[in-house]
Write an enzyme that holds these catalytic residues in place. Structure first.
Site, PDB file in Angstrom:
ATOM      1  N   THR A   1       2.676  34.678   5.982  1.00  7.10           N
ATOM      2  CA  THR A   1       2.611  33.527   6.880  1.00  7.10           C
ATOM      3  C   THR A   1       3.793  32.610   6.616  1.00  7.10           C
ATOM      4  OG1 THR A   1       1.149  31.798   7.760  1.00  7.10           O
ATOM      5  CG2 THR A   1       1.033  32.169   5.391  1.00  7.10           C
ATOM      6  N   ASN A   2       3.780  31.417   7.148  1.00  9.79           N
ATOM      7  CA  ASN A   2       4.877  30.472   6.914  1.00  9.79           C
ATOM      8  C   ASN A   2       4.293  29.082   6.667  1.00  9.79           C
ATOM      9  OD1 ASN A   2       4.637  29.054   9.567  1.00  9.79           O
ATOM     10  ND2 ASN A   2       5.047  31.131  10.285  1.00  9.79           N
ATOM     11  N   ARG A   3       5.130  28.098   6.497  1.00  8.28           N
ATOM     12  CA  ARG A   3       4.636  26.806   6.028  1.00  8.28           C
ATOM     13  C   ARG A   3       4.239  25.838   7.150  1.00  8.28           C
ATOM     14  NH1 ARG A   3       8.923  24.815   1.886  1.00  8.28           N
ATOM     15  NH2 ARG A   3       7.455  23.087   1.729  1.00  8.28           N
ATOM     16  N   SER A   4       4.170  26.318   8.369  1.00  2.76           N
ATOM     17  CA  SER A   4       3.781  25.425   9.464  1.00  2.76           C
ATOM     18  C   SER A   4       2.342  24.936   9.275  1.00  2.76           C
ATOM     19  CB  SER A   4       3.901  26.170  10.795  1.00  2.76           C
ATOM     20  OG  SER A   4       3.274  25.423  11.798  1.00  2.76           O
TER      21      SER A   4
ATOM     22  N   ALA B   1       4.667  28.330  14.866  1.00  4.89           N
ATOM     23  CA  ALA B   1       5.683  29.111  14.160  1.00  4.89           C
ATOM     24  C   ALA B   1       5.179  30.551  14.135  1.00  4.89           C
ATOM     25  CB  ALA B   1       5.880  28.577  12.751  1.00  4.89           C
TER      26      ALA B   1
END
Ligand code: CTP
Length: 412
Positions: free
Chosen positions: A215-218, A281
């Site tokens: 995943t990402n940091r959004s 994101a």
């Protein structure tokens, strides 16, 4: 929270979820609100009047016909700062939508000029019926706020959509509606009235196995702020989110996890949306194979470093750009750490967007996880607007101001 001293009419209708209204009542009273409960006849089959009278700020009322107070609905309606109906059955939604008042609650709903929050709850088949959805749509178009039901256990052991939202979320939505935060600044109050807006929020999660994800940091905060601001300006808003957080008041929310899930929900809905804001994101890559069991360390790193083969996800914003209808406004986001403007302008063109919101997420206080953001809006004909560091709601305001301008420009 702005509940202290506020006068709230709590309407309770006849569904199994009526028992949760007791918790809603208690939480509102605990937060300092003055709660006047109104039960329909149906509600009294599910919950006792005594329980509500004991918890609320004044005795329960159930009837239009009361000798001491001949017109209780006007007193209740005119004196209220807000009316919340939890649960709201298909019947009460229909009666309210069509102006049919045959009991104290429906009469109060028609007699009030205060904001109204309805919290539907019913069996999945009823919830999905076009008649129910149309009634809700009509109410939303008149500014009624909706706290959307969730999926879960229903009466009789069935599982599906139509379960009353959690009492804490209902109370938060009530506070939000009463809060100044929901009042749009001058001149913007209804500049999106009747406009359908689709917003995505959060980082997608691409499964490796049942336990691990890429995943990402959004955090989704900017997407939520956009959804809340659009709803406050009169839009009919659908928020497609990867974040487990209650929807802002009046916003329909659909939860998704992966890029493919988001695509499946967004693409068909984008067809009918006047404005699409892709704040999510979306992962660019996902594992080719999703293991059906938790991969053991020795499986992941059988011979040397762990090996996860990735494939690109589909960039569905490109599809939305190709399928764009005349008059539809398509907004993309570009989170960059270098060459901000060049990268963002390239995405604006490549994806056939009307507006791109570019942010340099390496700057302090900007982008992922923060409550603040600083962005540059880029649009057609070299249009550029800088929004210096401010809270995400103010950024949302600037983005939607630009959307309103684009809509005006295309319609004239
Ligand atoms: N987007 C999308 N589908 C994807 C990837 C991105 O719809 N598979 C959308 C995002 O929601 C965002 C915009 O496209 O509004 C730009 O996303 P971004 O990841 O910044 O751009 P990419 O085109 O993926 O470019 P790069 O990763 O090379 O910066």
């Amino acid at each position: 929270m702005s509940l202290a001293g506020r006068r709230i009419v709590l309407g309770v209708t006849g569904g199994i979820a009526a028992y949760k209204a007791i918790d809603v009542c208690r939480r509102l009273v605990d937060a300092g609100a003055h709660v006047a409960p109104v039960l329909t006849e149906g509600a009294t089959h599910f919950v006792g009047e005594t329980t509500f009278s004991a918890l609320a700020s004044e005795p329960v009322q159930t009837s239009l016909w009361h000798e001491d107070s001949p017109i209780p609905h006007t007193r209740l309606g005119q004196g209220a700062d807000l009316v919340v109906v939890a649960p709201a059955t298909a019947r009460v939604l229909s009666a309210y939508a069509h102006g049919y008042s045959d009991d104290l609650l429906t009469a109060t709903l028609l007699a009030t000029r205060a904001p109204v929050v309805v919290c539907p709850a019913m069996h999945t088949e009823m919830w999905e019926h076009p008649a129910v959805q149309d009634n809700l749509e009509l109410l939303r178009s008149r500014g009624v706020h909706v706290v959307w039901p969730t999926e879960g256990r229903l009466a009789g052991g069935d599982v599906g959509a139509g379960r009353l939202a959690e009492p804490a979320d209902i109370v938060a939505a009530v506070a939000h509606v009463l809060d100044g935060a929901d009042a749009p600044p001058d001149g913007r109050a209804d500049d999106l009235a009747g406009v359908s807006v689709l917003v995505t929020a959060g980082g997608t999660r691409e499964a490796i196995d049942p336990v691990r994800v890429i995943t990402n940091r959004s955090s989704g905060k900017q997407g939520y702020a956009l959804a809340a601001e659009a709803a406050a300006r009169g839009a009919r808003v659908t928020l497609v989110s990867t974040v487990e957080r209650a929807a802002p008041a009046g916003v329909e929310m659909i939860e998704v996890a992966s890029a493919a899930d988001m695509q499946a929900v967004v693409v068909p809905r984008a067809d009918h949306a006047d404005v699409v804001v892709m704040a999510a994101a979306v992962a660019d890559f996902r594992p080719v194979v999703v293991a059906d069991h938790k991969l053991k360390k020795h499986e992941l790193a059988a011979d040397g470093p762990p090996h996860i083969v990735l494939e690109p996800t589909h960039d569905f914003l490109v599809d939305l750009g190709r399928a764009k209808r005349p008059g539809q406004v398509l907004v993309g986001f570009a989170a960059e750490t270098r060459d901000l403007l060049d990268n963002a302008r390239a995405k604006l063109e490549r994806k056939n967007l009307d507006l791109i919101v570019a942010n340099d997420v390496s700057a302090p206080g900007v982008g992922f996880e923060h409550d603040t953001n600083a962005v540059v809006l880029l649009g057609p004909g070299g249009m550029r607007q800088d929004v210096p560091l401010t809270d995400k709601r103010a950024v949302a305001r600037a983005v939607l101001d630009a959307v309103v301008e684009l809509r005006t420009a295309t319609s004239s």
